[in-house]
Write a protein that holds these residues in place. Structure first.
Motif, PDB file in Angstrom:
ATOM      1  N   ASN A  42      24.824   1.890 -24.293  1.00  0.00           N
ATOM      2  CA  ASN A  42      24.254   1.615 -25.604  1.00  0.00           C
ATOM      3  C   ASN A  42      24.882   2.561 -26.639  1.00  0.00           C
ATOM      4  O   ASN A  42      25.825   2.198 -27.319  1.00  0.00           O
ATOM      5  CB  ASN A  42      22.726   1.748 -25.575  1.00  0.00           C
ATOM      6  N   TYR A  43      24.367   3.773 -26.719  1.00  0.00           N
ATOM      7  CA  TYR A  43      24.762   4.691 -27.789  1.00  0.00           C
ATOM      8  C   TYR A  43      26.260   5.006 -27.791  1.00  0.00           C
ATOM      9  O   TYR A  43      26.871   5.155 -28.853  1.00  0.00           O
ATOM     10  CB  TYR A  43      23.965   5.993 -27.663  1.00  0.00           C
ATOM     11  N   LEU A  44      26.857   5.102 -26.597  1.00  0.00           N
ATOM     12  CA  LEU A  44      28.273   5.455 -26.493  1.00  0.00           C
ATOM     13  C   LEU A  44      29.183   4.232 -26.450  1.00  0.00           C
ATOM     14  O   LEU A  44      30.368   4.354 -26.115  1.00  0.00           O
ATOM     15  CB  LEU A  44      28.494   6.332 -25.253  1.00  0.00           C
ATOM     16  N   LEU A  45      28.642   3.082 -26.803  1.00  0.00           N
ATOM     17  CA  LEU A  45      29.433   1.849 -26.894  1.00  0.00           C
ATOM     18  C   LEU A  45      29.308   1.273 -28.307  1.00  0.00           C
ATOM     19  O   LEU A  45      28.669   0.251 -28.527  1.00  0.00           O
ATOM     20  CB  LEU A  45      28.934   0.810 -25.872  1.00  0.00           C
ATOM     21  N   PRO A  46      29.924   1.922 -29.281  1.00  0.00           N
ATOM     22  CA  PRO A  46      29.780   1.476 -30.677  1.00  0.00           C
ATOM     23  C   PRO A  46      30.364   0.092 -30.939  1.00  0.00           C
ATOM     24  O   PRO A  46      29.992  -0.549 -31.926  1.00  0.00           O
ATOM     25  CB  PRO A  46      30.532   2.556 -31.468  1.00  0.00           C
ATOM     26  N   SER A  47      31.232  -0.388 -30.055  1.00  0.00           N
ATOM     27  CA  SER A  47      31.796  -1.722 -30.249  1.00  0.00           C
ATOM     28  C   SER A  47      30.796  -2.822 -29.909  1.00  0.00           C
ATOM     29  O   SER A  47      30.956  -3.968 -30.325  1.00  0.00           O
ATOM     30  CB  SER A  47      33.054  -1.899 -29.386  1.00  0.00           C
ATOM     31  N   LEU A  48      29.746  -2.464 -29.166  1.00  0.00           N
ATOM     32  CA  LEU A  48      28.755  -3.459 -28.740  1.00  0.00           C
ATOM     33  C   LEU A  48      27.362  -3.183 -29.289  1.00  0.00           C
ATOM     34  O   LEU A  48      26.539  -4.102 -29.354  1.00  0.00           O
ATOM     35  CB  LEU A  48      28.692  -3.523 -27.213  1.00  0.00           C
ATOM     36  N   LEU A  89       0.813  -1.210   0.000  1.00  0.00           N
ATOM     37  CA  LEU A  89       0.000   0.000   0.000  1.00  0.00           C
ATOM     38  C   LEU A  89       0.850   1.265   0.000  1.00  0.00           C
ATOM     39  O   LEU A  89       0.358   2.341  -0.323  1.00  0.00           O
ATOM     40  CB  LEU A  89      -0.939   0.000   1.207  1.00  0.00           C
ATOM     41  N   LYS A  90       2.109   1.142   0.397  1.00  0.00           N
ATOM     42  CA  LYS A  90       3.001   2.305   0.404  1.00  0.00           C
ATOM     43  C   LYS A  90       3.759   2.466  -0.902  1.00  0.00           C
ATOM     44  O   LYS A  90       4.393   3.489  -1.145  1.00  0.00           O
ATOM     45  CB  LYS A  90       4.004   2.184   1.559  1.00  0.00           C
ATOM     46  N   GLY A  91       3.721   1.427  -1.754  1.00  0.00           N
ATOM     47  CA  GLY A  91       4.395   1.518  -3.040  1.00  0.00           C
ATOM     48  C   GLY A  91       5.376   0.393  -3.266  1.00  0.00           C
ATOM     49  O   GLY A  91       5.647  -0.418  -2.379  1.00  0.00           O
ATOM     50  N   VAL A  92       5.924   0.365  -4.476  1.00  0.00           N
ATOM     51  CA  VAL A  92       6.852  -0.690  -4.882  1.00  0.00           C
ATOM     52  C   VAL A  92       7.974  -0.067  -5.714  1.00  0.00           C
ATOM     53  O   VAL A  92       7.742   0.848  -6.503  1.00  0.00           O
ATOM     54  CB  VAL A  92       6.142  -1.781  -5.723  1.00  0.00           C
ATOM     55  N   ASN A  93       9.181  -0.574  -5.531  1.00  0.00           N
ATOM     56  CA  ASN A  93      10.319  -0.137  -6.329  1.00  0.00           C
ATOM     57  C   ASN A  93      10.661  -1.229  -7.338  1.00  0.00           C
ATOM     58  O   ASN A  93      11.011  -2.341  -6.965  1.00  0.00           O
ATOM     59  CB  ASN A  93      11.534   0.135  -5.421  1.00  0.00           C
ATOM     60  N   TYR A  94      10.553  -0.907  -8.626  1.00  0.00           N
ATOM     61  CA  TYR A  94      10.808  -1.868  -9.699  1.00  0.00           C
ATOM     62  C   TYR A  94      12.159  -1.629 -10.383  1.00  0.00           C
ATOM     63  O   TYR A  94      12.494  -2.335 -11.333  1.00  0.00           O
ATOM     64  CB  TYR A  94       9.714  -1.762 -10.767  1.00  0.00           C
ATOM     65  N   ALA A  95      12.921  -0.657  -9.926  1.00  0.00           N
ATOM     66  CA  ALA A  95      14.131  -0.220 -10.630  1.00  0.00           C
ATOM     67  C   ALA A  95      15.178  -1.321 -10.732  1.00  0.00           C
ATOM     68  O   ALA A  95      15.286  -2.189  -9.859  1.00  0.00           O
ATOM     69  CB  ALA A  95      14.728   0.991  -9.927  1.00  0.00           C
ATOM     70  N   SER A  96      15.956  -1.248 -11.796  1.00  0.00           N
ATOM     71  CA  SER A  96      16.952  -2.283 -12.072  1.00  0.00           C
ATOM     72  C   SER A  96      18.195  -1.660 -12.703  1.00  0.00           C
ATOM     73  O   SER A  96      18.111  -0.946 -13.709  1.00  0.00           O
ATOM     74  CB  SER A  96      16.356  -3.327 -13.024  1.00  0.00           C
ATOM     75  N   ALA A  97      19.345  -1.914 -12.104  1.00  0.00           N
ATOM     76  CA  ALA A  97      20.600  -1.386 -12.639  1.00  0.00           C
ATOM     77  C   ALA A  97      20.837  -1.884 -14.055  1.00  0.00           C
ATOM     78  O   ALA A  97      20.536  -3.031 -14.375  1.00  0.00           O
ATOM     79  CB  ALA A  97      21.752  -1.802 -11.734  1.00  0.00           C
ATOM     80  N   ALA A  98      21.380  -1.019 -14.886  1.00  0.00           N
ATOM     81  CA  ALA A  98      21.677  -1.272 -16.302  1.00  0.00           C
ATOM     82  C   ALA A  98      20.438  -1.225 -17.182  1.00  0.00           C
ATOM     83  O   ALA A  98      20.526  -1.436 -18.388  1.00  0.00           O
ATOM     84  CB  ALA A  98      22.413  -2.601 -16.509  1.00  0.00           C
ATOM     85  N   ALA A  99      19.280  -0.938 -16.603  1.00  0.00           N
ATOM     86  CA  ALA A  99      18.044  -0.869 -17.388  1.00  0.00           C
ATOM     87  C   ALA A  99      17.992   0.406 -18.203  1.00  0.00           C
ATOM     88  O   ALA A  99      18.528   1.448 -17.815  1.00  0.00           O
ATOM     89  CB  ALA A  99      16.832  -0.943 -16.468  1.00  0.00           C
ATOM     90  N   GLY A 100      17.315   0.313 -19.331  1.00  0.00           N
ATOM     91  CA  GLY A 100      17.160   1.477 -20.187  1.00  0.00           C
ATOM     92  C   GLY A 100      15.755   1.612 -20.717  1.00  0.00           C
ATOM     93  O   GLY A 100      14.890   0.757 -20.477  1.00  0.00           O
TER      94      GLY A 100
END
Length: 335
Positions: free
Chosen positions: A155-161, A81-92
């Motif tokens: 992503n955008y700043l990693l042209p090798s990947l 009822l107070k909320g949920v955190n769905y955040a995930s490192a490296a997510a875009g």
């Protein structure tokens, strides 16, 4: 921040509790440990992360609490009822972003996870004898969203990947992100959320990850990276204006703690200390033997620590962000 807004998140009295819950969607800036349970190297459950927590590292990419730590990360039962955190490192914003770090919950997956929570939330509200129905509850709640950083640095700043920089100009890439972002915001609106805070992207050209590339002079930020982010942040503000105009009853606002981040990042010492090893992980290439985001530095003169991606200001980072939010939260906590 006003007392009313603080009480709203802290579980204050019924006279001041205008916001019943907060739902957090985002990346490592607001991940409270979700990636601990994923097959990912984008984790921070090791020292010096959590150095200001009595129990040590928690999985937060910071020294202590984050700006969204108004809700209990252990969201089961009545705590929903107070909320949920769905955040995930490296997510875009884009599903492909951050794939080289392993598993993560992208923006679209976090929206799906939110949708799967609604049945549990409805059941919990029914059993708690709440006077409000779920639609009213969601309409008064805040959706805090922090996305976009990884779409650039992982992503955008990693042209090798990733091929995005060869397909899209910086302007077109920003528009691609904003179009995807808008679709997911509208999806959350269709599920019942009405109040949104969208965090802008800070000056990524000043993080060690980018400064270690050698593109900028020693001690300086990578200006062209910061300039391309301006297109996204300006577009985000325009998106907020457009959505507010086209959808009466929805309250969206955006903010970026750019001033605070620039202050902390441009005062970093030279990258030569026991906690700084300019290696492959920070230049965007293949990782070395260290754990995820290992390239840390310790700067006694400014009492700060940082990884290749994240700056941590002991006992200061949360107040800095709260100051940035204080001017806009009153706009979205009103019924």
């Amino acid at each position: 921040m006003s007392n009313g807004a603080t009480a709203a998140f802290a579980g204050g009295s019924t006279e001041t509790q205008l916001v019943p819950s907060m739902f957090v969607f985002g990346d490592s800036l607001v991940d409270v440990g979700n990636n601990n349970f994923l097959n990912s190297v984008a984790k921070s459950n090791f020292w010096p992360y959590g150095c200001d927590f009595s129990d040590g590292p928690t999985g937060r990419f910071s020294n202590g609490k984050t700006v969204v730590d108004f809700i209990d990360p252990t969201t089961v039962g009545a705590k929903l009822l107070k909320g949920v955190n769905y955040a995930s490192a490296a997510a875009g914003i884009l599903d492909d972003t951050g794939r080289h770090w392993g598993d993560r919950y992208s923006l679209s997956q976090q929206v799906i996870n939110f949708e799967s929570t609604l049945d549990q939330l409805n059941t919990t509200m029914s059993s708690s004898n709440s006077t409000a129905n779920m639609s009213q509850h969601l309409a008064k709640s805040i959706a805090f969203m922090s996305f976009g950083s990884n779409d650039y640095i992982n992503n955008y700043l990693l042209p090798s990947l990733y091929t995005t920089s060869s397909v899209y100009s910086p302007f077109d890439f920003a528009n691609l992100l904003l179009n995807h972002y808008a679709r997911q915001i509208i999806a959350l609106h269709s599920l019942g959320l009405r109040k949104f805070f969208l965090a802008g992207i800070g000056p990524l050209g000043c993080i060690p990850n980018q400064r270690a590339t050698g593109v900028a002079p020693a001690g300086r930020c990578v200006d062209y990276v910061n300039q391309m982010l301006g297109t996204f942040n300006e577009g985000l503000r325009s998106l907020v204006t457009q959505l507010n105009e086209n959808h009466p009853g929805r309250y969206l606002c955006t903010g970026t703690a750019t001033g605070q981040w620039v202050t902390s990042s441009t005062t970093q010492p030279t990258m030569a200390s026991p906690w700084w090893t300019p290696g492959a992980a920070d230049s965007g290439g293949t990782r070395d033997k260290s754990p995820a985001f290992p390239m840390s530095c310790h700067a006694p003169t400014v009492a700060s620590m940082c990884s290749g991606i994240h700056f941590m200001l002991p006992r200061l980072s949360t107040p800095y962000l709260l100051v940035a939010l204080s001017s806009v939260l009153p706009l979205i906590v009103t019924p």
